[in-house]
Design a protein around this motif. Structure first.
Motif, mmCIF file in Angstrom:
data_model
loop_
_atom_site.group_PDB
_atom_site.id
_atom_site.type_symbol
_atom_site.label_atom_id
_atom_site.label_comp_id
_atom_site.label_asym_id
_atom_site.label_seq_id
_atom_site.Cartn_x
_atom_site.Cartn_y
_atom_site.Cartn_z
ATOM 1 N N GLU A 141 0.853 -1.193 0.000
ATOM 2 C CA GLU A 141 0.000 0.000 0.000
ATOM 3 C C GLU A 141 0.884 1.237 0.000
ATOM 4 O OE1 GLU A 141 -2.717 1.758 3.397
ATOM 5 O OE2 GLU A 141 -3.691 0.009 2.494
ATOM 6 N N VAL A 142 0.552 2.200 -0.847
ATOM 7 C CA VAL A 142 1.329 3.435 -0.926
ATOM 8 C C VAL A 142 0.407 4.641 -0.764
ATOM 9 C CG1 VAL A 142 3.084 2.424 -2.428
ATOM 10 C CG2 VAL A 142 1.104 3.575 -3.455
ATOM 11 N N CYS A 143 1.014 5.758 -0.363
ATOM 12 C CA CYS A 143 0.312 7.030 -0.298
ATOM 13 C C CYS A 143 0.855 7.912 -1.421
ATOM 14 C CB CYS A 143 0.541 7.713 1.042
ATOM 15 S SG CYS A 143 -0.084 6.799 2.464
ATOM 16 N N PRO A 144 0.073 8.115 -2.487
ATOM 17 C CA PRO A 144 0.542 8.974 -3.578
ATOM 18 C C PRO A 144 0.421 10.449 -3.206
ATOM 19 C CG PRO A 144 -1.576 7.962 -4.137
ATOM 20 C CD PRO A 144 -1.246 7.531 -2.753
ATOM 21 N N VAL A 145 1.486 11.205 -3.462
ATOM 22 C CA VAL A 145 1.496 12.638 -3.197
ATOM 23 C C VAL A 145 1.733 13.349 -4.524
ATOM 24 C CG1 VAL A 145 2.504 14.500 -1.847
ATOM 25 C CG2 VAL A 145 2.521 12.165 -0.942
ATOM 26 N N HIS A 146 0.732 14.069 -5.015
ATOM 27 C CA HIS A 146 0.835 14.756 -6.310
ATOM 28 C C HIS A 146 2.035 15.696 -6.279
ATOM 29 C CE1 HIS A 146 -0.168 17.253 -9.781
ATOM 30 N NE2 HIS A 146 -0.991 16.273 -10.157
ATOM 31 N N PHE A 147 2.982 15.508 -7.216
ATOM 32 C CA PHE A 147 4.264 16.196 -7.102
ATOM 33 C C PHE A 147 4.142 17.701 -7.291
ATOM 34 C CE2 PHE A 147 8.422 17.613 -8.810
ATOM 35 C CZ PHE A 147 9.173 17.348 -7.664
ATOM 36 N N ALA A 148 3.356 18.143 -8.251
ATOM 37 C CA ALA A 148 3.212 19.589 -8.468
ATOM 38 C C ALA A 148 2.624 20.272 -7.239
ATOM 39 C CB ALA A 148 2.323 19.839 -9.693
ATOM 40 N N HIS A 149 1.644 19.621 -6.609
ATOM 41 C CA HIS A 149 1.052 20.187 -5.396
ATOM 42 C C HIS A 149 2.054 20.146 -4.241
ATOM 43 C CE1 HIS A 149 -3.158 18.961 -7.092
ATOM 44 N NE2 HIS A 149 -2.613 19.967 -7.747
ATOM 45 N N LEU A 150 2.864 19.078 -4.202
ATOM 46 C CA LEU A 150 3.882 18.964 -3.147
ATOM 47 C C LEU A 150 4.917 20.074 -3.284
ATOM 48 C CD1 LEU A 150 5.081 17.304 -0.790
ATOM 49 C CD2 LEU A 150 6.330 15.972 -2.503
ATOM 50 N N GLU A 151 5.344 20.341 -4.509
ATOM 51 C CA GLU A 151 6.312 21.420 -4.734
ATOM 52 C C GLU A 151 5.758 22.759 -4.256
ATOM 53 O OE1 GLU A 151 9.440 21.021 -8.279
ATOM 54 O OE2 GLU A 151 7.363 21.102 -8.971
ATOM 55 N N LYS A 152 4.498 23.000 -4.578
ATOM 56 C CA LYS A 152 3.883 24.269 -4.190
ATOM 57 C C LYS A 152 3.802 24.392 -2.675
ATOM 58 C CE LYS A 152 -0.278 27.078 -4.890
ATOM 59 N NZ LYS A 152 -1.616 27.156 -5.535
ATOM 60 N N LEU A 153 3.405 23.313 -2.009
ATOM 61 C CA LEU A 153 3.305 23.355 -0.549
ATOM 62 C C LEU A 153 4.688 23.499 0.080
ATOM 63 C CD1 LEU A 153 1.490 23.159 1.939
ATOM 64 C CD2 LEU A 153 1.728 20.664 1.848
#
Length: 246
Positions: free
Chosen positions: A116-128
């Motif tokens: 099981e993985v937790c996907p973290v949207h990269f573009a949103h992660l960069e912004k945060l």
């Protein structure tokens, strides 16, 4: 697209603050409100069946994947179609970093077991991360850790004999499992011996001989995929080259 299956609707929201690998993943060191903001980036957890692909080489970068349960291997294919294993990932580690430089994944990622993985949207992660210096710091640390891991791998392949490589692999896995609260002396290998050999640059028969050598020295006993490290200090000395003949 990843060969994954989302959890049921009532479990779609994945809270970092309640995750069992919180202290090993992106949220480490973040305050409660900061963790809650990171929570908003994880829309759902993804289940990946054993043998299924999370992503393939050439796929566009959409998300980074924090391993929550289970384990993965990453690999690339040579020109003649042979698989070269490049790493094994366990809970608390991040998959997908290979795609940051080109926006395309450079390797394949397969589940070694039901995971099981937790996907973290990269573009949103960069912004945060631009808004949260502590999160950007964590991302930098994760990327730096990957560089150090690559250096360690080059050192191992360039300077260690086959028994030392196998010992270093087992010692590394033992330490990573210990950090996660598991026994450092008794654990189960999720990968096949052929995959270990590919990762270490060794043939299958060399891996089998190495297992016998470690057993004969009273360092490690391996039965099937069950590992028992019998002499941790002796194994560390082997990896350091202390048992080499003068």
């Amino acid at each position: 697209m990843p060969e994954t299956r989302p959890l049921q609707l009532q479990h779609l929201k994945a809270a970092c603050s309640s995750c069992s690998v919180l202290e090993l993943c992106l949220p480490i060191g973040l305050t409660g409100p900061e963790v809650q903001r990171l929570d908003t980036l994880i829309v759902q957890r993804l289940k990946v069946k054993k043998g299924a692909t999370l992503y393939r080489a050439g796929d566009p970068l959409r998300s980074l994947y924090a391993v929550r349960i289970g384990s993965f291997k990453t690999s690339v294919l040579s020109v003649d179609g042979r698989e070269q294993v490049t790493g094994f990932q366990i809970p608390g580690e991040i998959l997908g970093l290979d795609a940051i430089s080109t926006d395309l994944h450079a390797c394949n990622a397969f589940a070694l077991e039901d995971s099981e993985v937790c996907p973290v949207h990269f573009a949103h992660l960069e912004k945060l991360a631009q808004e949260l210096p502590s999160l950007q710091h964590n991302l930098n640390k994760i990327l730096s850790r990957e560089i150090v891991r690559d250096h360690d791998m080059l050192l191992m392949l360039g300077n260690m004999n086959s028994d030392e490589r196998l010992g270093a692999f087992l010692l590394n896995l033992s330490q990573r499992l210990y950090i996660r609260g598991y026994s450092p002396n008794d654990f189960v290998l999720k990968m096949r011996r052929e995959e270990i050999g590919s990762y270490l640059g060794l043939r299958l028969e060399t891996i089998c001989r190495g297992i016998a050598h470690l057993r004969d020295r009273g360092l490690v006993a391996i039965a099937g995929r069950n590992v028992n490290i019998q002499d941790m200090e002796g194994l560390k000395q082997l990896v350091a080259g202390c048992h080499r003949p003068l």
